[in-house]
Design an enzyme around this catalytic site. Structure first.
Site, mmCIF file in Angstrom:
data_model
loop_
_atom_site.group_PDB
_atom_site.id
_atom_site.type_symbol
_atom_site.label_atom_id
_atom_site.label_comp_id
_atom_site.label_asym_id
_atom_site.label_seq_id
_atom_site.Cartn_x
_atom_site.Cartn_y
_atom_site.Cartn_z
ATOM 1 N N SER A 237 50.717 80.910 13.306
ATOM 2 C CA SER A 237 49.057 81.371 13.229
ATOM 3 C C SER A 237 49.164 82.386 12.128
ATOM 4 O O SER A 237 50.320 83.070 11.858
ATOM 5 C CB SER A 237 48.358 81.846 14.552
ATOM 6 N N LYS A 238 48.043 83.026 11.737
ATOM 7 C CA LYS A 238 47.901 84.027 10.803
ATOM 8 C C LYS A 238 48.812 85.233 11.031
ATOM 9 O O LYS A 238 49.290 85.812 10.204
ATOM 10 C CB LYS A 238 46.376 84.454 10.551
#
Ligand code: GLU
Length: 466
Positions: A237-238
């Site tokens: 994820s980010k």
């Protein structure tokens, strides 16, 4: 049979690494088998889908070179077709209106939980013969008996009993079709032969197969690709850094480096690490896709990027570098050396195009400041004299050419009884603003006489004011 694969992103964000890998696998499979690759934008979630995301996805696909043969198709343009299929299912008795209120469903769920059963809709409206009302949703009547076998090309056979599946909503109360319905209709209408997608969709597959069977459609083959984890073992994820494909472009990666990295993320061909696109197409096979999740490794991506910067055609690297130079306000097409030559001398020492652009801007544009540390270390009072001598010699040299220039630096060091570094380093800082640059002779010859002299003069002035 001619093979047709698809990439079907929901435009609710940028094209991320996971999506790009799914797209790449689907694209490779189609290319390998001389088939077709379809791009389908699944934009039925009107609240979360945006035009910006659609553009970001298209831009990402283009940058990676994943060209599609058909599409982009937009699901929002196919509502009529979905209504038609929903009506067909209703007419066949494979779908029905359900009027259960939220409260009824909630109560059902609570009762099932109390009995330690898996919560599922019990089909109570199946025989009620409700008509369309404002509140009614439409459910697919899932078969009660038997089961579904997914012959997954990555995970092997997966068997699900129909009694595990409940009657799925295929149209909401406002009439809009749901994801599982639209996917089925599109895969059927677009003659998709191979559905290659993330394994987060695996629970949808038996439901989709049952709807396809009810429609008498030929079943596609399925391949569920395992997910990508960050280096801490959590789903990528980010917070693991860049996950948007375009962010990698902005950070100075070549598209072929990212493609090469992505293809190895969950697929292998012996112990080969570096694959040209042609090799990927030649060797790619779903048989060799890993069953378990793969872990993202930024170091390896960086290594591949350096590899491609080193070994790709310099003109190709220069085309990408030019874009990064533009970001720094530099136009390499005007007033400066051939960018291809700059690539040739810089690529050994730069891991990304951003680094290369930063390290090469001085060839084209005057820098505003000297690197503070470099100036402190190399601009001493004595260096003014060194630079003055260099200025004179460089003004006189007949041929502005690496060898001659190098000789001048060597001769001056000897004449002034200085170590080579005491001459070359102040010169380097004077012309490039920093203490790191390619070998001084190539740097000088690419920079040209005029810029070299002007910068030496500026440095002398700077030192004299210290
Ligand atoms: N639109 C879905 C998604 O972005 C993919 C659906 C599919 O591949 O079947 O997750």
């Amino acid at each position: 049979m001619s093979i047709k694969t698809r990439f079907a992103p929901s435009p609710t964000g940028y094209l991320h690494v996971g999506g790009a890998r799914t797209a790449l696998f689907s694209w490779l499979y189609a290319r390998k088998h001389g088939g077709k690759f379809v791009l389908r934008i699944e934009d039925t979630d009107l609240e979360r889908s945006t035009k910006e995301s659609v553009n970001a996805i298209l831009e990402g696909m283009t940058w990676l070179g994943l060209e599609y043969d058909e599409g982009p198709f937009y699901q929002t343009e196919r509502f009529e077709r979905y209504q038609q299929v929903i009506q067909q299912l209703l007419d066949q008795g494979d779908a029905y209106y359900c009027c259960c209120s939220k409260e009824t469903l909630e109560q059902l769920r609570n009762e099932q939980k109390a009995r330690k059963e898996k919560p599922r809709y019990d089909g109570r409206c199946r025989e009620a013969k409700h008509h369309n009302t404002k509140e009614a949703v439409i459910r697919f009547r899932n078969p009660d008996e038997g089961g579904v076998v997914i012959q997954d090309l990555v995970k092997g056979d997966i068997v699900i009993a129909n009694k595990e599946l409940d009657d799925l909503i295929i149209a909401r109360a406002d009439g809009s079709p749901t994801y599982n319905l639209t996917v089925v209709v599109d895969d059927m209408d677009m003659d998709i032969t191979h559905v290659i997608r993330g394994d987060d969709h695996i629970n949808n597959t038996p439901r989709q197969i049952n709807i396809l069977k009810a429609l008498g459609a030929e079943l596609p083959k399925y391949a569920h690709v395992p997910m990508i984890l960050g280096d801490d073992g959590a789903r990528l994820s980010k917070r693991h850094g860049a996950v948007s494909v375009m962010q990698y472009r902005d950070d100075g990666f070549l598209p072929e480096a990212l493609l090469n990295y992505l293809v190895r993320l969950g697929w292998s061909h012996g112990d080969q690490e570096v694959f040209s696109v042609d090799e990927m197409i030649e060797f790619f096979d779903l048989d060799n896709v890993n069953v378990s999740a793969s872990t993202f490794n930024s170091e390896k991506l960086l290594w591949l990027n350096h590899h491609y910067m080193m070994h790709s055609d310099a003109a190709h690297v220069a085309r990408h570098l030019s874009w990064h130079m533009g970001n720094l306000g530099v136009d390499p097409a005007t007033d400066g050396p051939d960018l291809v030559k700059v690539v040739e001398i810089q690529r050994e020492r730069c891991k990304t195009l951003v680094e290369m652009a930063q390290a090469s801007a001085f060839f084209y544009k005057d820098f505003e400041h000297y690197d503070e540390k470099a100036a402190k270390k190399n601009f001493k009072q004595g260096s003014a004299l060194v630079l003055k001598n260099l200025y004179d010699k460089f003004s006189e040299v007949e041929q502005w050419q690496g060898e001659q220039l190098h000789q001048i630096v060597l001769d001056l060091a000897e004449a002034m009884d200085l170590k080579l570094g005491k001459v070359a380093q102040p010169l380097r800082v004077a012309i490039s603003g920093t203490s790191v640059s390619p070998p001084i002779d190539v740097t000088l010859s690419l920079l040209g006489r005029e810029k070299t002299l002007a910068r030496i003069a500026k440095a002398i002035n700077f030192i004299e004011k210290l």
